[in-house]
Design an enzyme around this catalytic site. Structure first.
Site, PDB file in Angstrom:
ATOM      1  N   ARG A  18       0.823  -1.217   0.000  1.00  0.00           N
ATOM      2  CA  ARG A  18       0.000   0.000   0.000  1.00  0.00           C
ATOM      3  C   ARG A  18       0.853   1.260   0.000  1.00  0.00           C
ATOM      4  O   ARG A  18       0.421   2.295   0.517  1.00  0.00           O
ATOM      5  CB  ARG A  18      -0.971   0.012   1.193  1.00  0.00           C
ATOM      6  CG  ARG A  18      -2.013  -1.091   1.144  1.00  0.00           C
ATOM      7  CD  ARG A  18      -2.977  -0.878  -0.017  1.00  0.00           C
ATOM      8  NE  ARG A  18      -3.918  -1.979  -0.134  1.00  0.00           N
ATOM      9  CZ  ARG A  18      -5.158  -1.961   0.347  1.00  0.00           C
ATOM     10  NH1 ARG A  18      -5.597  -0.915   0.987  1.00  0.00           N
ATOM     11  NH2 ARG A  18      -5.936  -3.000   0.169  1.00  0.00           N
ATOM     12  N   ARG A  22      -3.367   6.024   0.566  1.00  0.00           N
ATOM     13  CA  ARG A  22      -3.989   7.125   1.303  1.00  0.00           C
ATOM     14  C   ARG A  22      -3.116   7.864   2.309  1.00  0.00           C
ATOM     15  O   ARG A  22      -3.469   8.947   2.737  1.00  0.00           O
ATOM     16  CB  ARG A  22      -5.251   6.602   2.002  1.00  0.00           C
ATOM     17  CG  ARG A  22      -6.355   6.285   1.026  1.00  0.00           C
ATOM     18  CD  ARG A  22      -7.505   5.567   1.680  1.00  0.00           C
ATOM     19  NE  ARG A  22      -7.147   4.176   1.953  1.00  0.00           N
ATOM     20  CZ  ARG A  22      -7.925   3.313   2.595  1.00  0.00           C
ATOM     21  NH1 ARG A  22      -9.096   3.717   3.051  1.00  0.00           N
ATOM     22  NH2 ARG A  22      -7.542   2.074   2.781  1.00  0.00           N
ATOM     23  N   ARG A  31      -7.066  11.998  -5.459  1.00  0.00           N
ATOM     24  CA  ARG A  31      -8.362  11.338  -5.216  1.00  0.00           C
ATOM     25  C   ARG A  31      -9.489  12.326  -4.942  1.00  0.00           C
ATOM     26  O   ARG A  31     -10.654  11.965  -5.055  1.00  0.00           O
ATOM     27  CB  ARG A  31      -8.211  10.339  -4.065  1.00  0.00           C
ATOM     28  CG  ARG A  31      -7.615   9.007  -4.496  1.00  0.00           C
ATOM     29  CD  ARG A  31      -8.660   8.061  -5.103  1.00  0.00           C
ATOM     30  NE  ARG A  31      -9.514   7.537  -4.035  1.00  0.00           N
ATOM     31  CZ  ARG A  31     -10.731   7.946  -3.770  1.00  0.00           C
ATOM     32  NH1 ARG A  31     -11.287   8.895  -4.499  1.00  0.00           N
ATOM     33  NH2 ARG A  31     -11.405   7.425  -2.777  1.00  0.00           N
ATOM     34  N   ASP A  67      -6.290  -2.873  -7.977  1.00  0.00           N
ATOM     35  CA  ASP A  67      -6.884  -3.523  -6.814  1.00  0.00           C
ATOM     36  C   ASP A  67      -7.039  -5.015  -7.085  1.00  0.00           C
ATOM     37  O   ASP A  67      -7.091  -5.432  -8.247  1.00  0.00           O
ATOM     38  CB  ASP A  67      -8.242  -2.922  -6.462  1.00  0.00           C
ATOM     39  CG  ASP A  67      -8.683  -3.342  -5.072  1.00  0.00           C
ATOM     40  OD1 ASP A  67      -8.164  -2.777  -4.092  1.00  0.00           O
ATOM     41  OD2 ASP A  67      -9.511  -4.260  -4.948  1.00  0.00           O
ATOM     42  N   TYR A 139     -14.376 -12.243  -1.112  1.00  0.00           N
ATOM     43  CA  TYR A 139     -15.108 -11.005  -1.438  1.00  0.00           C
ATOM     44  C   TYR A 139     -16.319 -11.278  -2.325  1.00  0.00           C
ATOM     45  O   TYR A 139     -17.370 -10.662  -2.169  1.00  0.00           O
ATOM     46  CB  TYR A 139     -14.181  -9.995  -2.120  1.00  0.00           C
ATOM     47  CG  TYR A 139     -13.256  -9.296  -1.145  1.00  0.00           C
ATOM     48  CD1 TYR A 139     -13.693  -8.220  -0.384  1.00  0.00           C
ATOM     49  CD2 TYR A 139     -11.949  -9.732  -0.971  1.00  0.00           C
ATOM     50  CE1 TYR A 139     -12.848  -7.577   0.510  1.00  0.00           C
ATOM     51  CE2 TYR A 139     -11.095  -9.099  -0.077  1.00  0.00           C
ATOM     52  CZ  TYR A 139     -11.550  -8.032   0.669  1.00  0.00           C
ATOM     53  OH  TYR A 139     -10.721  -7.402   1.569  1.00  0.00           O
TER      54      TYR A 139
HETATM   55  O1  1CP Z   1       0.374   0.503  -3.134  1.00  0.00           O
HETATM   56  C1  1CP Z   1      -0.093  -0.624  -3.320  1.00  0.00           C
HETATM   57  O2  1CP Z   1       0.077  -1.562  -2.519  1.00  0.00           O
HETATM   58  C2  1CP Z   1      -0.805  -0.899  -4.645  1.00  0.00           C
HETATM   59  C3  1CP Z   1      -2.214  -0.783  -4.696  1.00  0.00           C
HETATM   60  C4  1CP Z   1      -3.173  -1.719  -3.994  1.00  0.00           C
HETATM   61  C5  1CP Z   1      -3.051  -3.087  -3.626  1.00  0.00           C
HETATM   62  C6  1CP Z   1      -1.826  -3.969  -3.732  1.00  0.00           C
HETATM   63  C7  1CP Z   1      -4.491  -1.331  -3.656  1.00  0.00           C
HETATM   64  C8  1CP Z   1      -5.029   0.018  -3.848  1.00  0.00           C
HETATM   65  N1  1CP Z   1      -5.164  -2.433  -3.192  1.00  0.00           N
HETATM   66  C9  1CP Z   1      -4.314  -3.507  -3.149  1.00  0.00           C
HETATM   67  C10 1CP Z   1      -4.606  -4.881  -2.745  1.00  0.00           C
HETATM   68  C11 1CP Z   1      -5.824  -5.177  -1.962  1.00  0.00           C
HETATM   69  N2  1CP Z   1      -7.088  -4.654  -2.097  1.00  0.00           N
HETATM   70  C12 1CP Z   1      -5.887  -6.175  -0.975  1.00  0.00           C
HETATM   71  C13 1CP Z   1      -4.748  -7.096  -0.637  1.00  0.00           C
HETATM   72  C14 1CP Z   1      -3.725  -6.418   0.177  1.00  0.00           C
HETATM   73  C15 1CP Z   1      -3.989  -6.313   1.646  1.00  0.00           C
HETATM   74  O3  1CP Z   1      -4.176  -7.358   2.278  1.00  0.00           O
HETATM   75  O4  1CP Z   1      -3.935  -5.188   2.150  1.00  0.00           O
HETATM   76  C16 1CP Z   1      -7.186  -6.213  -0.468  1.00  0.00           C
HETATM   77  C17 1CP Z   1      -7.706  -7.112   0.629  1.00  0.00           C
HETATM   78  C18 1CP Z   1      -7.949  -5.262  -1.185  1.00  0.00           C
HETATM   79  C19 1CP Z   1      -9.400  -4.966  -1.050  1.00  0.00           C
HETATM   80  C20 1CP Z   1      -9.584  -3.526  -0.769  1.00  0.00           C
HETATM   81  N3  1CP Z   1      -9.564  -2.552  -1.727  1.00  0.00           N
HETATM   82  C21 1CP Z   1      -9.695  -2.895   0.474  1.00  0.00           C
HETATM   83  C22 1CP Z   1      -9.741  -3.658   1.807  1.00  0.00           C
HETATM   84  C23 1CP Z   1     -10.940  -3.365   2.673  1.00  0.00           C
HETATM   85  C24 1CP Z   1     -12.001  -4.417   2.851  1.00  0.00           C
HETATM   86  O5  1CP Z   1     -13.169  -3.989   2.925  1.00  0.00           O
HETATM   87  O6  1CP Z   1     -11.729  -5.636   2.995  1.00  0.00           O
HETATM   88  C25 1CP Z   1      -9.762  -1.516   0.253  1.00  0.00           C
HETATM   89  C26 1CP Z   1      -9.891  -0.412   1.264  1.00  0.00           C
HETATM   90  C27 1CP Z   1      -9.680  -1.306  -1.158  1.00  0.00           C
HETATM   91  C28 1CP Z   1      -9.652  -0.018  -1.897  1.00  0.00           C
HETATM   92  C29 1CP Z   1      -8.285   0.439  -2.194  1.00  0.00           C
HETATM   93  N4  1CP Z   1      -7.384  -0.295  -2.948  1.00  0.00           N
HETATM   94  C30 1CP Z   1      -6.211   0.410  -3.068  1.00  0.00           C
HETATM   95  C31 1CP Z   1      -6.375   1.649  -2.369  1.00  0.00           C
HETATM   96  C32 1CP Z   1      -5.328   2.739  -2.258  1.00  0.00           C
HETATM   97  C33 1CP Z   1      -7.674   1.652  -1.818  1.00  0.00           C
HETATM   98  C34 1CP Z   1      -8.308   2.800  -1.062  1.00  0.00           C
HETATM   99  C35 1CP Z   1      -9.154   3.566  -2.007  1.00  0.00           C
HETATM  100  C36 1CP Z   1      -9.305   5.023  -1.670  1.00  0.00           C
HETATM  101  O7  1CP Z   1     -10.253   5.365  -0.935  1.00  0.00           O
HETATM  102  O8  1CP Z   1      -8.527   5.854  -2.183  1.00  0.00           O
END
Ligand code: 1CP
Length: 335
Positions: A18, A22, A31, A67, A139
């Protein structure tokens, strides 16, 4: 790339999960003008976000901004992010019968990768990624995030899960192949929720699916399943090049369980980054000392960085790694 090949280095390379997200003010600014979906689907914007952390910190790798739910849009699954994914839930049997995956429908990810490739410092690695089949299934069954992912846990008692995971593994493999062709140097599989399953279920269902997703891609692969220390001694069956370690276990113990000759990635507790630069420096040094200069260590966090993390603490962590001289001085003393 050298660490993945277990070549000796003066200090481990560093990137973290990540890192494009954010906690960065420039990400939040972008964003405020575009939704998450818009940013992810527009290659110039996704490439810009991918490069943001590398402009601020001396990192050794970038991870493509996307994502784990992205490839599902190729099946016409409509996904909203608020901020986690929300989608219409599917039944286990429906997942098992999803049609053939068409990677062309998510070629915006390939386009993002080729833009990043052109602008990225050639010394830096570019990491592509996908969700682990079991995690994506979690999911799909739930229609979004969940405190306990009961859908996945119930499904793991039903043999149909084998067909569903096999379907998702095929999709994941095609999706990772697209990223490899576009110029990713290495790919990571994020199996975030697989560790909710029992040791038997993990061995029977999760490992074959993860193995299929990563098979024959022709580039190094990293498998990350946090909260799965109860089955870590079986991770090698996935056949990845390297394995991610969460913050729960020391690297030394993880090496014992995964195998001393396998590269590991991790594992500073991301919660420590909510404290002070001094504590972060001490914690980072502890992880580096635990790795002890052994070849095949990639420094990273035990899981994704918290959005509330102060930039000064990220700076303290990355600087401690890139300025690390512990291994060099140990070698000098030994010599
Ligand atoms: O910087 C990085 O790591 C690259 C971008 C990235 C990655 C690798 C994003 C952007 N998401 C992910 C993977 C991801 N997405 C995972 C696996 C990694 C982990 O375990 O942390 C998972 C479980 C998700 C699902 C997801 N997407 C969540 C988790 C919340 C839930 O309800 O279970 C969330 C919050 C997102 C949205 C998301 N994806 C990425 C970002 C920066 C965001 C936030 C979006 C925003 O509001 O700007």
């Amino acid at each position: 790339m050298k660490a993945l090949g277990r070549q000796p280095l003066d200090r481990p390379p560093v990137w973290f999960m990540r890192q494009a997200g954010r906690y960065l003010p420039e990400y939040r600014e972008l964003r405020s003008r575009y939704s998450f979906e818009e940013a992810m689907r527009t290659p110039s914007l996704a490439a810009e976000i991918t490069l943001q952390p590398a402009r601020r910190f001396p990192l050794d790798a970038a991870i493509v901004f996307s994502d784990i739910m992205t490839p599902l849009t190729a099946w016409g699954v409509s996904i909203e992010f608020a901020p986690g994914p929300r989608l219409p839930p599917l039944e286990l049997r429906e997942v098992a019968m999803l049609p053939e995956f068409e990677p062309g429908k998510v070629d915006f990810v390939a386009e993002t990768i080729s833009i990043v490739r052109r602008s990225l410092d050639p010394q830096m690695a570019l990491i592509g990624f996908a969700g682990g089949p079991a995690t994506v299934l979690a999911y799909l069954l739930e229609g979004g995030g969940s405190p306990n992912f009961g859908g996945l846990r119930a499904a793991a008692h039903d043999d149909v899960i084998g067909d569903a995971l096999d379907r998702l593994a095929g999709m994941t493999r095609a999706y990772l192949h697209l990223q490899a062709e576009a110029g990713a140097d290495v790919v990571q599989l994020f199996d975030t929720w697989a560790g909710l399953l029992s040791r038997d279920q993990f061995t029977r269902w999760v490992i074959p699916a993860a193995k299929k997703a990563l098979a024959g891609l022709g580039l190094p692969t990293i498998y990350f399943a946090p909260g799965a220390t109860h089955v870590m001694d079986e991770f090698h069956l996935v056949g990845a090049t390297a394995y991610g370690v969460d913050w729960r276990l020391s690297l030394a113990e993880a090496w014992r369980r995964v195998g001393e000759s396998r590269p590991l990635q991790g594992n500073l507790d991301p919660a420590l980054l909510l404290s002070s630069p001094d504590r972060v420096r001490t914690g980072t040094a502890k992880v580096l000392e635990e790795a002890g200069g052994r070849p095949g260590h990639i420094f990273g966090l035990g899981h994704g960085i918290f959005p509330a993390t102060p930039l000064t603490n990220v700076e303290a962590m990355v600087r401690t790694v890139v300025e690390w001289e512990g291994y060099a001085s140990e070698t000098r003393q030994a010599g």
